[in-house]
Enzyme design. Sequence first.
Site, PDB file in Angstrom:
ATOM      1  N   TYR A 181      10.517  42.936  41.712  1.00  0.00           N
ATOM      2  CA  TYR A 181       9.441  43.752  42.279  1.00  0.00           C
ATOM      3  C   TYR A 181       9.689  44.672  43.483  1.00  0.00           C
ATOM      4  O   TYR A 181       9.198  45.727  43.604  1.00  0.00           O
ATOM      5  CB  TYR A 181       8.573  42.485  43.191  1.00  0.00           C
ATOM      6  CG  TYR A 181       7.058  43.086  43.790  1.00  0.00           C
ATOM      7  CD1 TYR A 181       6.045  43.077  42.941  1.00  0.00           C
ATOM      8  CD2 TYR A 181       6.987  43.023  45.087  1.00  0.00           C
ATOM      9  CE1 TYR A 181       4.766  43.482  43.740  1.00  0.00           C
ATOM     10  CE2 TYR A 181       5.937  43.237  45.835  1.00  0.00           C
ATOM     11  CZ  TYR A 181       4.762  43.580  44.832  1.00  0.00           C
ATOM     12  OH  TYR A 181       3.629  43.799  45.720  1.00  0.00           O
TER      13      TYR A 181
ATOM     14  N   LYS B  70       8.651  48.402  43.376  1.00  0.00           N
ATOM     15  CA  LYS B  70       8.098  49.056  44.624  1.00  0.00           C
ATOM     16  C   LYS B  70       8.746  50.420  45.114  1.00  0.00           C
ATOM     17  O   LYS B  70       8.161  51.219  45.526  1.00  0.00           O
ATOM     18  CB  LYS B  70       7.789  48.151  45.430  1.00  0.00           C
ATOM     19  CG  LYS B  70       6.436  47.125  44.913  1.00  0.00           C
ATOM     20  CD  LYS B  70       5.174  48.014  44.482  1.00  0.00           C
ATOM     21  CE  LYS B  70       4.044  46.977  44.371  1.00  0.00           C
ATOM     22  NZ  LYS B  70       2.932  47.566  43.768  1.00  0.00           N
TER      23      LYS B  70
END
Length: 251
Positions: free
Chosen positions: A152, A156
Site C-alpha cells: 500500500y 500511495k
Amino acid sequence: MTESQTRVAIVTGAGRGIGAAVAARLAADGMAVALLDLDESAAKQGAEAIGAGKAIGVGLDVSDAGQVEAAVTKVADELGPPTVLINNAGITRDNLLFKMSEEDWDSVINVHLRGSFLMTRAAQKYMTEQRFGRIVNLSSTSALGNRGQVNYSAAKAGMQGFTKTLAIELGKFGVTANAIAPGFIATDMTAATAERLGVGFEEFKAAAAQQIPVARVGTPDDIAHTVSFLVSEGAGFVSGQVIYVAGGPKD
Ligand code: NAP
C-alpha cells in the site's frame, strides 16, 4: 447558478466511505456526478440519493481496461464529457513483508496504480478536448512508510509521482492534477484495520486521535472539502501538489 454547474465529475470507489462523501460534495457544488464502484448497487444507491438527472451509478473494476473504457464512454454519453476525475478506489491487503503474498502485492498495486492509470488515460481525451480538467488522486500518509503496508505504501507513493507527471504533461491543456494524502479517516477501511488488529473501532480511533495535533480523527467530509477546492475553477494554478490532510503536518 454555481460556477461549476455544467461540469461532469467521475468519482471511483464512490459506493461508500471517502468516495461517497466526495460524490455528494461535488453534486452539492453543482456538478453532475458519476459514481463508479466495484459494488454496482452501492454506486446506484448513492446516485439515487443525489437525485435523478444529476448522478449515475456504474459498476466496474478500475483495474480492468475494458470495463474502464466502457464506463467512461457511458458517463460521456449519459452526462456529458467528464472533465473532473477523482481516483479514489482503493483496497488494503496488509501484512509484514516476509508474510506478504504475491497476490496481495499485485492486487493493491493494480487497484491503486493500474486503476488510476486506466481511468486517467480514458478520461484525459475529454479534458484536453474541453481545454479544462481537474484530476485528484488519493494518496495516503502511508506513502511515507507504514509497518505492514509495503504494498500500500508503495502504491500511495506511486500515486504522488503519477500525479506530478500528469501535471507536467497535461498542464498546457488547462488540466491540473493534484494528490490528497489523508491521515486517519474513519471509514470501513480503518474499521477493518482495527478488526484485523483485534481492537474495538472506538478504542482504535481514540488512540489515533491522541497522535493527531487537532486531537481527532478525520472524516470523509474533511477529504471531500479538500477535493471541492482542488476541482474548482479558481484552483487552476494549483497543480502537481500533494496535500496532506491529516490534522497536522507530515514530513
Ligand atoms: P473504503 O471505505 O474501503 O471504500 C473504498 C471503495 O473503493 C469501496 O466502495 C470499494 O468497493 C471500492 N473499490 C475497491 N476496489 C475497487 C475496484 N477494483 N474498482 C472499483 N472500486 C473499487 O475506503 P476509504 O477509506 O473510503 O478510502 C478511499 C481512498 O482513500 C482509498 O484510495 C484509500 O486508500 C484512501 N485513503 C484512506 C484513508 C483512511 O484512513 N480511510 C487514509 C488514506 C488514504 P467495494 O465496496 O465493492 O469493496
